[in-house]
Write an enzyme that holds these catalytic residues in place. Sequence first.
Site, short mmCIF file in Angstrom:
data_model
loop_
_atom_site.label_atom_id
_atom_site.label_comp_id
_atom_site.label_asym_id
_atom_site.label_seq_id
_atom_site.Cartn_x
_atom_site.Cartn_y
_atom_site.Cartn_z
N GLY A 23 0.83 -1.26 0.43
CA GLY A 23 0.05 -0.21 0.11
C GLY A 23 0.51 1.05 0.34
N ASP A 41 -7.63 7.68 2.39
CA ASP A 41 -7.12 7.01 0.74
C ASP A 41 -8.32 5.91 0.46
OD1 ASP A 41 -5.50 5.69 -1.44
OD2 ASP A 41 -4.55 4.87 0.36
#
Length: 819
Positions: free
Chosen positions: A515, A631
């Site tokens: 990520g 996000d």
Amino acid sequence: MLSSYTNLKEIVFGDKRVHMGMTRFASFLLFTLLLSFSSAAITPTSPLSIGQTLISANGVYELGFFSPNNTKELYVGIWLKGTSPQIVVWVANREKAVRDSTANLTISSSGNLLLLDGKHGVVWSIGETFTSNGSRVELLDTGNLIVVDKVSGRTLWESFDHLSDTLLHSSSLMYNLVTGEKRVLTSWKSYTDPSPGDFVSLITPQVPSQGFIMRGSTPYYRTGPWAKTRFTGVPLMDESYTSPFSLHQDVNGSGFYTYFERNNKPSCFVLTAEGSMKMFAHNGTHWVISYEDPPSICNIYGVCGPFGVCIMSVPSECKCFNGFVPKSIEEWKRGNWSSGCVRRTELHCQGNSTGKDVNVFHPVASIKPPDFYELGSSVNPEECSQSCLHNCSCVAFAYIQGIGCLLWNQDLLDAVQFSAGGELLSIRLARSELDGNKRKKTIVASTVSLTLFVILGFAAFILWRCRVKHKEHIAKDVWRNDLKQQDVPGLDFFEMNTILSATDNFSITNKLGQGGFGSVYKGKLEDGKEIAVKRLSSSSGQGKEEFMNELVLISKLQHINLVRILGCCIEGEEKLLIYEFMLNKSLDTFIFDSRKKHEIDWSKRFDIIQGIARGLLYLHRDSRLRVIHRDLKVSNILLDEKMNPKISDFGLARMYQGTQYQDNTHRVVGTLGYMSPEYAWTGMFSEKSDIYSFGVLLLEIISGEKISRFSSGEDGKTLLAYAWESWSENGGIDLLDQDVADSCRPVEVGRCVQIGLLCVQHQPNDRPNTLELLSLLTTTSDLPSPKQPTFVMHTRDEESPLRDLISINEITQSVILGR
Ligand SMILES: *[C@@H]1O[C@H](CO)[C@@H](O)[C@H](O)[C@H]1NC(C)=O
Ligand SMILES: *[C@@H]1O[C@H](CO)[C@@H](O)[C@H](O)[C@H]1NC(C)=O
Ligand SMILES: *[C@@H]1O[C@H](CO)[C@@H](O)[C@H](O)[C@H]1NC(C)=O
Ligand SMILES: *[C@@H]1O[C@H](CO)[C@@H](O)[C@H](O)[C@H]1NC(C)=O
């Protein structure tokens, strides 16, 4: 800091700037499901059963059964009538829920109010009432439930004597030393569980009294002594503060702390499950948060130890009062402040006469008065100073407006220094402590020769080098010790060796994904427990102390729709976060997988969508941190074994950026396609930029298509453009993934597409806020019409740069754009 307090004041007093807020949303959901009708009265022959409510005379408050968890667990509670979301202000059977559908609230022939359950009999009661005439139950418009003697009209019992976690208009906390009676607030265990939690809020019998929040039997937070209209340790309450509270103590050993609504608008004061106080006001349609404590380690009772003072700045830190030095310099440097400070120069003080010559008072401004004070009889500051000086056991005094002379005869504990507000505290020091510096300087100046100067300079240089080295060395351990000291329940500290063996030395076969903030590995602890380990990339843009404060705060965010942080491991450069492991991995492994997508039909998808919205609401509104995720995307939604969605990676953007709440950041962290226009191009982020990402997520979940891959027709329409077209032409039904079309409920699908489009509107103001979003998703209210999305990249036109970036990075990679 000054400005942040000013802001707070605006929030409290300027009605324009109130924040929307909500707690216990789950209960609201239940109310919409239950068909409730009101009952005129509770009598032995017609008890109050599930679905019925008792309403106060003017229809202000309502009493009935509710379920905070949307489960079968039922509680009897009181809430403001006709409002959403509900805030339950009082709960009867906190300790024991009822499950039986025949459960009811009834009154016995002897006048006792009872909650009955078919299986368990009496689940809750008010206790013996000693009346032979029978009694009746009334819910007053103040929210007070009373049981009165039928004949005499005498009040036998009232709910205001048995508070839950909420103070309402004219209800009070109290103590009575003679009868031993005490009235306190006890927090809920969690915001969906009304059983008594860890925190208790009370007022002390000290004179003057102060408010405490206790965690079990240890003090957790202290307000400072009461001064006529305000608590001296709450900087918001300065002299200009018009207090909604009154505190009366009388000589017979009792005290009352009462809350009054200021402007007849319903409001309440709640002790949250996290141990903070929040004030809610009702603005006619919604409950809004009108006050809450700004989070800071300085709020933790005695964090800096005896004679330490916590400096309320960003980040907060402990210092010793002037004339004091850390008791254990090593511990102090490591950030373990608990042992506090000791005098640099011992006091010599015997009897009345000598004090004056050898001792002086050193004043420190803007202080929250320490604990363990005594009220002196002096009537002015000068007398107060003298009375302290002439008693050798007196270490400090303060003359406070509204109180008078306070004296301290033991170690100063839990002092805080604010950047504004607070009181002047004068601390007794040896005279040499103040004179000493001057004397030394003269000596040095007159005797130092040039050679000596050079030698000293050289020595200083060496010393400086050593200290830099030393500092670097100890810095590595600072993190862990700090965290331990804060004693964070539920946050474990793992040894690096444990994690290495759990993840097989971070082997590639254990890697779950990558990520924006680092890689994620699966691990298995020795006891067989499975964990997910996030190995943070080292480019954190903030100080370590700040980072830790953040970690502590974020570990306290707990919600069924958030992934739980189990612990951390910080060694050298490595920073690892350990999460609970999610059996079903992330949502993208389902909806974008041609085989597994069949496992989540429309109704599961709809549940998932609602779950994500609930998690988001908690982050944005209900948690004390107000986290903007920044996000949000399919791969950050994890699924547990029951396919409950859990938002992951929350708070990381915040940890990386520090604690500032500005809307403007230096780095844009996010994923292309999910970023709102204003965030992608200007770096402005807000609740509404998360709403935008949620909209994209919603459309992806419905369509089973990746925003980054989607391209339709000749002109390469984006997913947003395609959704718009589908919605405007036929209500959006054909956007639904054809593979799950069988399970489709057309009205829900169309509604969700429309909500998705509302969320991705170009102007942040046009998008719903999170509270509205959840209510749109969970009710069948009318939906506004969305405007056509304008942020529709035509992938064909701009193919080369963006397309490449997206396909290289795959869906799980966050893109970090420089500004
Ligand atoms: C009230 O509850 C008791 C225990 O569950 C049950 O026996 C009784 O029938 C209930 N009364 C009514 C009117 O529902
Ligand atoms: C609420 O739900 C959670 C998780 O499903 C459960 O652990 C908890 O015990 C429930 N609380 C109540 C009061 O039912
Ligand atoms: C000094 O103060 C302490 C605490 O209030 C008190 O017990 C003591 O009697 C005082 N001593 C004198 C000499 O007044
Ligand atoms: C902090 O210091 C105290 C006293 O110096 C010590 O007992 C304690 O173990 C220390 N705590 C940590 C986490 O190092």
